[in-house]
Design an enzyme around this catalytic site. Sequence first.
Site, mmCIF file in Angstrom:
data_model
loop_
_atom_site.group_PDB
_atom_site.id
_atom_site.type_symbol
_atom_site.label_atom_id
_atom_site.label_comp_id
_atom_site.label_asym_id
_atom_site.label_seq_id
_atom_site.Cartn_x
_atom_site.Cartn_y
_atom_site.Cartn_z
ATOM 1 N N HIS A 1 -3.361 6.201 4.136
ATOM 2 C CA HIS A 1 -2.238 6.592 4.331
ATOM 3 C C HIS A 1 -1.391 8.018 3.560
ATOM 4 O O HIS A 1 -1.656 7.809 3.139
ATOM 5 C CB HIS A 1 -1.417 5.185 3.686
ATOM 6 N N CYS B 1 0.388 -1.135 -0.420
ATOM 7 C CA CYS B 1 -0.324 -0.359 0.202
ATOM 8 C C CYS B 1 0.870 1.273 0.120
ATOM 9 O O CYS B 1 0.436 2.616 -0.815
ATOM 10 C CB CYS B 1 -1.017 0.180 1.613
#
Length: 363
Positions: A248, A135
């Site tokens: 994130h 990710c």
Amino acid sequence: MPGTAPSTLTVAVVGATGAVGRTMTQVLLEKRFPMTSLRLLASERSAGKSVAVPGWGDITVELATPDAFEGIDIALFSAGGGTSKELAPEAAGRGCTVIDNSSAWRMEPGIPLVVSQVNPDDLEAHEGIIANPNCSTMQLMPPMMALRDAVGIERMVVDTYQAVSGTGHKAIVELEEQVRAHAEGRPKVANVYPYPIGFNALPHIDVFLDNGYTKEEWKVVTESRKILHLPDLRVSCTAVRVPVFMSHSEAVHVETTAPITPDRARALFAAVPGVVVMDDPTNKVYPLAEQAAGSDLVFVGRVRQDPSIPDERGLAFWVVSDNLRKGAASNAVEIAEVLVERGWVASASRRGVGAGAGGRSGA
Ligand code: A2P
């Protein structure tokens, strides 16, 4: 050589009861992926349980075994590296194309590691297993592709601020419980992470390697080089877990080969499909984790010249994206969409294309 997309597609989600697996199912439905059958696979802990899937009724979770992959065309895996190592070859051997979200296969030579809008041509030579990047690497790649293509890139330094959902459902529950414990004056109990994540920042994601980096940090180094086709790119990373549920955030510092201004960089970023520039600091406009949650887009802001690098070859910016969606599930489904559109659902050998066949553009 183009293959032929099957007229009926059976799709499976492996790890369907987990945080990413559930998002995979959701994204398949949202994107109206052209499947005629959907199967949900997990471990013995969930096998036999029923899951309500909008538009598909109740689907019974099946145990993920080698034979469960008979008749499945595409399997999206997010059930941990061990499960992928064991079951992905079994699935591929039964004619299933695996898109694997674990780190088990990412750096294997010959296994495509693909961000859908960055290097989709790498999918052509797949032999049944395709890797979905980490990710943290994923959301970096679209803006880095734009810089690579326009001015060249020499070096990238990335510091991450990663959401707990990347660890899985249990980490979401742990953060919620620690927030509650703090508010009620109880001690915060840590089970998932080595220390409480509530009201903390942990510079420790995945295991430590001999070189002092964590495995998560090293994934950013090695996966970026593979995806961008820049084996010598100089990369450094510090990966930090923060008490954020979704998305994130990353602070990125790049040294480019040719000069670049922030204005030109913003225009280059905005031209990449799936990238949105949010950059008006005087009006407090910059990407935020909470805003990015639920979106498939990569948000870029705080673009500025890095004066520590001479000749206008330094750039600093901030990148935010939903780690469960673009960082995992949505990119996996986008890969499946490319496979269908281009007739590459079957492996290259089944399509008669040799490994390393021509026709790859080297994006
Ligand atoms: P289960 O719920 O049956 O344990 P998360 O990352 O959110 O913790 O989710 C992990 C996912 O991977 C879950 O769906 C879990 O299923 C699945 N899983 C874990 N181990 C296995 C295994 N050995 N075989 C198949 N699925 C597994």
